[in-house]
Design a protein around this motif. Sequence first.
Motif, mmCIF file in Angstrom:
data_model
loop_
_atom_site.group_PDB
_atom_site.id
_atom_site.type_symbol
_atom_site.label_atom_id
_atom_site.label_comp_id
_atom_site.label_asym_id
_atom_site.label_seq_id
_atom_site.Cartn_x
_atom_site.Cartn_y
_atom_site.Cartn_z
ATOM 1 N N ASP A 124 0.835 -1.089 -0.011
ATOM 2 C CA ASP A 124 -0.013 -0.130 -0.107
ATOM 3 C C ASP A 124 0.911 1.227 0.026
ATOM 4 N N ARG A 125 2.017 1.325 0.890
ATOM 5 C CA ARG A 125 2.760 2.401 0.947
ATOM 6 C C ARG A 125 3.418 2.835 -0.354
ATOM 7 N N LEU A 126 3.676 1.603 -1.047
ATOM 8 C CA LEU A 126 4.542 1.907 -2.164
ATOM 9 C C LEU A 126 3.510 2.070 -3.587
ATOM 10 N N LEU A 127 2.261 1.606 -3.556
ATOM 11 C CA LEU A 127 1.401 1.922 -4.837
ATOM 12 C C LEU A 127 0.181 2.642 -4.617
ATOM 13 N N VAL A 128 -0.168 3.256 -3.205
ATOM 14 C CA VAL A 128 -1.327 3.903 -2.934
ATOM 15 C C VAL A 128 -0.980 5.369 -3.335
ATOM 16 N N ALA A 171 -8.204 2.511 9.383
ATOM 17 C CA ALA A 171 -7.636 3.578 9.618
ATOM 18 C C ALA A 171 -7.260 4.157 8.171
ATOM 19 N N LEU A 172 -7.016 3.489 7.270
ATOM 20 C CA LEU A 172 -6.602 3.805 5.862
ATOM 21 C C LEU A 172 -7.787 4.293 5.354
ATOM 22 N N SER A 173 -9.187 3.686 5.396
ATOM 23 C CA SER A 173 -10.075 4.019 4.846
ATOM 24 C C SER A 173 -10.537 5.356 5.097
ATOM 25 N N LYS A 174 -10.275 5.647 6.268
ATOM 26 C CA LYS A 174 -10.551 7.113 6.698
ATOM 27 C C LYS A 174 -9.671 8.166 5.995
ATOM 28 N N GLU A 175 -8.515 7.868 5.692
ATOM 29 C CA GLU A 175 -7.528 8.641 5.243
ATOM 30 C C GLU A 175 -7.692 8.727 3.731
ATOM 31 N N GLY A 180 -10.935 9.526 -2.915
ATOM 32 C CA GLY A 180 -11.624 8.725 -4.066
ATOM 33 C C GLY A 180 -11.129 7.290 -4.087
ATOM 34 N N ILE A 181 -10.390 7.064 -3.029
ATOM 35 C CA ILE A 181 -10.219 5.480 -2.858
ATOM 36 C C ILE A 181 -10.907 4.724 -1.768
ATOM 37 N N ARG A 182 -11.572 3.800 -2.187
ATOM 38 C CA ARG A 182 -12.392 3.100 -1.069
ATOM 39 C C ARG A 182 -11.477 1.973 -0.671
ATOM 40 N N VAL A 183 -11.670 1.433 0.649
ATOM 41 C CA VAL A 183 -10.895 0.458 1.199
ATOM 42 C C VAL A 183 -11.965 -0.320 1.942
ATOM 43 N N SER A 245 -15.939 -3.271 -7.507
ATOM 44 C CA SER A 245 -16.818 -2.909 -8.533
ATOM 45 C C SER A 245 -17.659 -1.770 -8.496
ATOM 46 N N ASP A 246 -18.007 -0.988 -9.370
ATOM 47 C CA ASP A 246 -18.530 0.326 -9.372
ATOM 48 C C ASP A 246 -20.071 -0.020 -8.567
ATOM 49 N N ARG A 247 -20.551 -1.237 -8.736
ATOM 50 C CA ARG A 247 -21.824 -1.651 -7.962
ATOM 51 C C ARG A 247 -21.729 -1.285 -6.568
ATOM 52 N N ALA A 248 -20.559 -1.332 -5.883
ATOM 53 C CA ALA A 248 -20.330 -0.977 -4.639
ATOM 54 C C ALA A 248 -19.551 0.358 -4.376
ATOM 55 N N SER A 249 -19.962 1.436 -5.219
ATOM 56 C CA SER A 249 -19.489 2.575 -5.117
ATOM 57 C C SER A 249 -19.599 3.302 -3.732
ATOM 58 N N ALA A 250 -20.562 2.844 -3.228
ATOM 59 C CA ALA A 250 -20.845 3.640 -1.674
ATOM 60 C C ALA A 250 -20.452 2.902 -0.500
ATOM 61 N N ILE A 251 -19.779 1.679 -0.891
ATOM 62 C CA ILE A 251 -19.294 0.738 0.263
ATOM 63 C C ILE A 251 -17.798 0.946 0.523
ATOM 64 N N HIS A 252 -17.641 1.344 1.934
ATOM 65 C CA HIS A 252 -16.381 1.984 2.079
ATOM 66 C C HIS A 252 -16.037 1.832 3.819
ATOM 67 N N GLY A 253 -14.833 1.466 4.129
ATOM 68 C CA GLY A 253 -14.587 1.201 5.477
ATOM 69 C C GLY A 253 -15.345 0.104 6.013
ATOM 70 N N ALA A 254 -15.681 -0.763 5.303
ATOM 71 C CA ALA A 254 -16.489 -1.910 5.793
ATOM 72 C C ALA A 254 -15.777 -3.139 6.011
ATOM 73 N N GLU A 255 -16.362 -4.157 6.775
ATOM 74 C CA GLU A 255 -15.612 -5.545 6.794
ATOM 75 C C GLU A 255 -16.917 -6.571 6.458
ATOM 76 N N TYR A 256 -16.797 -7.046 5.666
ATOM 77 C CA TYR A 256 -17.649 -8.449 5.025
ATOM 78 C C TYR A 256 -17.079 -9.448 5.590
ATOM 79 N N VAL A 257 -18.026 -10.217 6.580
ATOM 80 C CA VAL A 257 -17.756 -11.789 6.844
ATOM 81 C C VAL A 257 -18.317 -12.633 5.880
ATOM 82 N N ILE A 258 -17.598 -13.744 5.513
ATOM 83 C CA ILE A 258 -18.039 -14.827 4.556
ATOM 84 C C ILE A 258 -17.577 -15.962 5.466
#
Length: 266
Positions: A124-128, A171-175, A180-183, A245-258
Amino acid sequence: MTVRQKFPGAEQEFAGKRVLVTGGTKGTGEAIVQRLSASGALVVTTARSATGALSPKLFVRADMNTLAGAEQVAAAVMDRFGGVDIIVHSVGGSKSPGGGFAALTEEIWQDELGLNLLAAVRLDRLLVPNMIASGSGAIVHISSIQRRLPLHESTTAYAAAKAALSAYSKALSKELGPKGIRVNTVAPGWINTTASEAMVKRLADHSGSDEETARQDIMKALGGIPIGRPAWPQEVAELVAFLVSDRASAIHGAEYVIDGGTIPTV
């Protein structure tokens, strides 16, 4: 069944998108590579060795448990594609023996933290920064339900590293959200992979039992899986594909359990 049959119009959903998937030569990582490639993405993947039926645009052999490995991957991505639009950190795993905390040496702790936390942090530090410059992007970190449901007999170090990864992701998602970057984070339960079977074998060897007994012991420690089975890597890949995907454009800073319902709390 093809991607188009499952999801009409999905074959070109990621057309032209530059994607990096770490640990993409087997298990969940391989399934993610195949899913995104089938939808038109230009996929780069990396691992210590190339195995499996891969279809990435580029493979980089590197040890993601080292800074040099991360730098090697980042340099290859920048040289070939000039950056990435999507990063999926799938690399991870555990080689801890059975025996609880006392069996975990300094070397094991360093290895578990390096592979399951620092590999993602370094890349992340190298590519973000390149993502920030373009003003868009999506990142998914593959964590684990072990961060909430650790198995003290075998996953203490792995669980601690994944808990740190989830906290780092938040923490990264907050920053990055305002840039414009979703995490997001995906936390699988027991996934039917060669790595999970290797853990079963290690526990059987440690306890002197057979693999089926070790497998049932894991199920008991987890409290059971309500759907009656582990998930398949392809099922995790579908969730990841949705989140980037763009289908999840409002999903950010979340954790999804599967996890098939393994975690017993809301």
